[in-house]
Scaffold this motif. Structure first.
Motif, PDB file in Angstrom:
ATOM      1  N   HIS A 244       0.831  -1.202   0.000  1.00 10.39           N
ATOM      2  CA  HIS A 244       0.000   0.000   0.000  1.00 10.39           C
ATOM      3  C   HIS A 244       0.870   1.259   0.000  1.00 10.39           C
ATOM      4  CE1 HIS A 244      -3.979  -1.954   1.041  1.00 10.39           C
ATOM      5  NE2 HIS A 244      -3.114  -2.948   1.103  1.00 10.39           N
ATOM      6  N   LEU A 245       1.889   1.275   0.833  1.00 13.31           N
ATOM      7  CA  LEU A 245       2.788   2.433   0.894  1.00 13.31           C
ATOM      8  C   LEU A 245       3.419   2.709  -0.471  1.00 13.31           C
ATOM      9  CD1 LEU A 245       4.470   1.503   4.279  1.00 13.31           C
ATOM     10  CD2 LEU A 245       3.174   3.602   3.914  1.00 13.31           C
TER      11      LEU A 245
ATOM     12  N   SER B  93       1.917  15.641   1.109  1.00 11.93           N
ATOM     13  CA  SER B  93       2.380  15.338   2.468  1.00 11.93           C
ATOM     14  C   SER B  93       2.081  13.859   2.712  1.00 11.93           C
ATOM     15  CB  SER B  93       1.658  16.209   3.496  1.00 11.93           C
ATOM     16  OG  SER B  93       1.999  17.568   3.330  1.00 11.93           O
ATOM     17  N   PHE B  94       3.124  13.065   2.876  1.00 18.68           N
ATOM     18  CA  PHE B  94       2.999  11.610   2.914  1.00 18.68           C
ATOM     19  C   PHE B  94       3.217  11.107   4.332  1.00 18.68           C
ATOM     20  CE2 PHE B  94       3.745   7.204   2.044  1.00 18.68           C
ATOM     21  CZ  PHE B  94       3.206   6.942   0.791  1.00 18.68           C
ATOM     22  N   LEU B  95       2.134  10.662   4.992  1.00 17.47           N
ATOM     23  CA  LEU B  95       2.215  10.172   6.366  1.00 17.47           C
ATOM     24  C   LEU B  95       2.681   8.720   6.359  1.00 17.47           C
ATOM     25  CD1 LEU B  95       0.331  12.694   6.475  1.00 17.47           C
ATOM     26  CD2 LEU B  95      -0.872  11.575   8.353  1.00 17.47           C
ATOM     27  N   THR B  96       3.719   8.427   7.130  1.00 20.22           N
ATOM     28  CA  THR B  96       4.286   7.081   7.117  1.00 20.22           C
ATOM     29  C   THR B  96       4.958   6.784   8.450  1.00 20.22           C
ATOM     30  OG1 THR B  96       5.915   5.649   6.025  1.00 20.22           O
ATOM     31  CG2 THR B  96       6.429   7.984   6.091  1.00 20.22           C
ATOM     32  N   PRO B  97       4.994   5.510   8.862  1.00 18.97           N
ATOM     33  CA  PRO B  97       5.769   5.167  10.056  1.00 18.97           C
ATOM     34  C   PRO B  97       7.228   5.579   9.885  1.00 18.97           C
ATOM     35  CG  PRO B  97       4.379   3.324   9.396  1.00 18.97           C
ATOM     36  CD  PRO B  97       4.300   4.332   8.298  1.00 18.97           C
ATOM     37  N   LYS B  98       7.878   5.899  10.992  1.00 19.61           N
ATOM     38  CA  LYS B  98       9.246   6.438  10.939  1.00 19.61           C
ATOM     39  C   LYS B  98      10.217   5.514  10.228  1.00 19.61           C
ATOM     40  CE  LYS B  98       8.892   9.330  15.086  1.00 19.61           C
ATOM     41  NZ  LYS B  98       9.344   9.525  16.491  1.00 19.61           N
ATOM     42  N   LYS B  99      10.216   4.223  10.597  1.00 20.24           N
ATOM     43  CA  LYS B  99      11.186   3.296   9.996  1.00 20.24           C
ATOM     44  C   LYS B  99      10.893   3.051   8.524  1.00 20.24           C
ATOM     45  CE  LYS B  99      10.861  -0.157  12.877  1.00 20.24           C
ATOM     46  NZ  LYS B  99      11.104  -1.469  13.527  1.00 20.24           N
ATOM     47  N   ALA B 100       9.619   3.052   8.152  1.00 19.60           N
ATOM     48  CA  ALA B 100       9.252   2.822   6.752  1.00 19.60           C
ATOM     49  C   ALA B 100       9.737   3.953   5.861  1.00 19.60           C
ATOM     50  CB  ALA B 100       7.742   2.668   6.628  1.00 19.60           C
ATOM     51  N   GLN B 101       9.826   5.150   6.425  1.00 19.26           N
ATOM     52  CA  GLN B 101      10.255   6.311   5.635  1.00 19.26           C
ATOM     53  C   GLN B 101      11.617   6.068   4.986  1.00 19.26           C
ATOM     54  OE1 GLN B 101      10.113  10.113   7.660  1.00 19.26           O
ATOM     55  NE2 GLN B 101      11.632  11.015   6.286  1.00 19.26           N
ATOM     56  N   ALA B 102      12.532   5.461   5.722  1.00 12.92           N
ATOM     57  CA  ALA B 102      13.880   5.228   5.196  1.00 12.92           C
ATOM     58  C   ALA B 102      13.847   4.331   3.959  1.00 12.92           C
ATOM     59  CB  ALA B 102      14.754   4.607   6.274  1.00 12.92           C
TER      60      ALA B 102
ATOM     61  N   PRO C 266       6.670  11.740   9.396  1.00 10.87           N
ATOM     62  CA  PRO C 266       6.804  10.510  10.183  1.00 10.87           C
ATOM     63  C   PRO C 266       5.758  10.414  11.285  1.00 10.87           C
ATOM     64  CG  PRO C 266       8.522  12.079  10.777  1.00 10.87           C
ATOM     65  CD  PRO C 266       7.785  12.680   9.620  1.00 10.87           C
ATOM     66  N   LEU C 267       5.188   9.221  11.425  1.00 12.13           N
ATOM     67  CA  LEU C 267       4.210   8.945  12.479  1.00 12.13           C
ATOM     68  C   LEU C 267       4.834   8.057  13.547  1.00 12.13           C
ATOM     69  CD1 LEU C 267       1.038   8.095  10.322  1.00 12.13           C
ATOM     70  CD2 LEU C 267       1.436  10.205  11.618  1.00 12.13           C
ATOM     71  N   THR C 268       4.500   8.324  14.782  1.00 13.15           N
ATOM     72  CA  THR C 268       4.922   7.469  15.885  1.00 13.15           C
ATOM     73  C   THR C 268       3.868   6.385  16.065  1.00 13.15           C
ATOM     74  OG1 THR C 268       6.028   9.319  16.987  1.00 13.15           O
ATOM     75  CG2 THR C 268       5.513   7.375  18.319  1.00 13.15           C
ATOM     76  N   VAL C 269       4.246   5.139  15.801  1.00  7.60           N
ATOM     77  CA  VAL C 269       3.291   4.036  15.889  1.00  7.60           C
ATOM     78  C   VAL C 269       3.268   3.525  17.328  1.00  7.60           C
ATOM     79  CG1 VAL C 269       2.637   1.768  14.999  1.00  7.60           C
ATOM     80  CG2 VAL C 269       3.775   3.432  13.494  1.00  7.60           C
ATOM     81  N   PRO C 270       2.136   3.663  18.018  1.00  9.04           N
ATOM     82  CA  PRO C 270       2.072   3.229  19.419  1.00  9.04           C
ATOM     83  C   PRO C 270       2.281   1.721  19.541  1.00  9.04           C
ATOM     84  CG  PRO C 270       0.180   4.613  18.836  1.00  9.04           C
ATOM     85  CD  PRO C 270       0.872   4.253  17.558  1.00  9.04           C
ATOM     86  N   HIS C 271       2.886   1.310  20.645  1.00  9.09           N
ATOM     87  CA  HIS C 271       3.058  -0.125  20.877  1.00  9.09           C
ATOM     88  C   HIS C 271       1.725  -0.724  21.302  1.00  9.09           C
ATOM     89  CE1 HIS C 271       4.788  -3.948  21.931  1.00  9.09           C
ATOM     90  NE2 HIS C 271       4.273  -3.861  23.141  1.00  9.09           N
TER      91      HIS C 271
END
Length: 461
Positions: A18-19, A37-46, A62-67
């Motif tokens: 999807h990303l 503006s592309f919202l994405t989890p931090k690690k996925a951005q790389a 970058p989005l902070t994905v809660p545990h």
């Protein structure tokens, strides 16, 4: 608004399929000067940054994905977990709602493209922003299953297996789509399973359809126009076709050893089989498929994941198979260069699971297309391609459980590989016409320009 530049926010499901699809569309839109503006989890951005063709216009947020309890620490996408934990990733994505709301309130985009976050239209309405559900599945799947699912859900009911087997009474009369019993059963299970906290997959998608301001599909009128119209007429909201995603020619050449191996066979003689990076077959189906391909007597290259209950391809092979096919057949279990193999002149037939990306890759190549659908929207895509479009054939399966015999596999492959076979001739002719249409150099730009104009004229007027 017709001449102005847009600011679009992208909020795709945290899965790389999807990303990547959302980023591909972002690149096309940004090429026209619009801001993303592309919202994405931090690690996925790389992992996405290298594929951003317009870093001046596409900005990752970058989005902070809660545990979530039950997830490994640091898990952010479906790539980080086994399949059965996908629902927990969805729960984590739902918990990003406060952060997403704050970001959108600050950014104030014209429209947000989303897919699985059913709550997003409620957020955007409060902020005076439009929302468009961008579906990376086929419009025909949404039309066949989800339109009437929305009606049933309003009535507090669910679609039954018997209902799923037949199209709705008001379905486009030109459609050939129906489902077998085992397919209806599998789809019923898939759509009604929990996906996120306290919500089913079926509810999640239907609520998104119900509440979005419009819908987008990566398809075209020539293939799915009637289904797009059907969706629009039901929900009374714009349904926009952005054009099919045509695969780009790979810049990396085919592995030298594989190219040399394929090169020893005459043009159009090799059978290539691949079911994508996620499909794990049952061992008995896996073996029957291999035996059917062996039975054709044709050279073949097979790229499948080891079936369930096995660790390696070698331990899953039928008894004596490796020795019998030595020299004319290869079976591999890892990642393969699918597009490069399919484009090799020696490959004449592609056996696919019916995934939309794989089918599109086959349509723009010279291979004949055989489909053995495995799950979800693949059943619908298989009927669309074999029935509506007549550019593929399906292997005959048993109605009740989806079992296919090696003889069925062999007969189907030989029907499209035999140049004198009438079915093969018709499929080849239809597929050639569609290939020429899809490879028209103006197709992508024409559809995208039209989609953006319609977006402005309907959602953003």
């Amino acid at each position: 608004m017709a001449q102005s530049k847009l600011h679009i926010a992208m909020n795709p499901w945290f899965a790389f399929g999807h990303l990547n699809a959302f980023l591909h569309l972002s690149n096309l839109i940004a090429a026209r000067g619009h801001r993303i503006s592309f919202l994405t989890p931090k690690k996925a951005q790389a992992k996405l940054e290298d594929f951003n063709n317009h870093p001046d216009l596409i900005k990752f947020i970058p989005l902070t994905v809660p545990h979530v309890e039950g997830l490994p620490v640091g898990a952010e996408t479906t790539n980080d977990v086994p399949d059965h934990q996908g629902s927990l990733i969805m729960t984590a994505m739902d918990k990003t709602r406060p952060e997403v709301e704050a970001i959108l309130k600050d950014l104030k985009p014209d429209v947000v493209f989303f897919d699985f976050t059913y709550w997003l239209p409620e957020v955007t309405k409060q902020l005076g922003i439009k929302s468009l559900q961008y579906c990376i599945t086929s419009a025909s799947t949404v039309a066949y299953i989800l339109v009437r699912s929305s009606t049933k859900l309003d009535e507090g009911q669910q679609l039954t297996e018997d209902e799923l087997m037949k199209p709705p009474a008001d379905f486009p009369p030109s459609s050939t789509i129906t489902l077998h019993r085992h397919e209806a059963r599998a789809l019923s299970f898939t759509t009604h399973r929990t996906y996120g906290e306290g919500i089913s997959f079926h509810e999640r998608i239907v609520y998104a359809l119900r509440d979005a301001d419009g819908y987008g599909f990566r398809s075209c009128r020539e293939i799915e126009g009637t289904y797009c119209d059907y969706i629009e007429n039901h929900f009374k909201k714009p349904s926009i076709l952005f054009g099919p995603t045509i695969p780009q020619l790979p810049t990396t050449p085919l592995d030298e050893n594989k190219a040399k191996w394929l090169g020893q066979f005459k043009p159009g003689s090799v059978v290539f089989c691949a079911f994508g990076s996620e499909c794990v077959m049952e061992k008995n189906n896996f073996q029957e498929l291999l035996l059917g391909i062996e039975l054709t007597g044709l050279p073949f290259f097979i790229g499948l994941k080891p079936p369930s209950g096995t660790e390696t391809i070698d331990e899953a092979l039928p008894e004596g198979f490796k020795e019998r096919v030595q020299g004319r057949g290869i079976v591999e279990g890892g990642w393969i260069q699918q597009l490069q193999i399919m484009a090799h002149p020696s490959v004449g037939c592609f056996i696919s699971h019916g995934g939309l990306s794989s089918v599109t890759e086959a349509l723009v190549n010279n291979t004949q297309l055989v489909i053995i659908p495995q799950r979800g929207d693949q059943y619908i895509i298989a009927r669309l391609m074999s029935g509506d479009m007549k550019v593929a054939v399906e292997v005959e399966m048993r109605e009740e459980d989806g079992w296919y015999s090696k003889e069925n596999v062999c007969t189907t492959v030989k029907s499209v590989m035999d140049e004198g076979n009438e079915t093969g001739k018709q499929i080849r002719a239809n597929k050639l016409k569609l290939k020429e249409f899809l490879l028209d150099e103006n197709l992508e730009s024409t559809y995208l320009d039209s989609a953006l104009d319609r977006l402005k004229e309907t959602l953003l007027k």
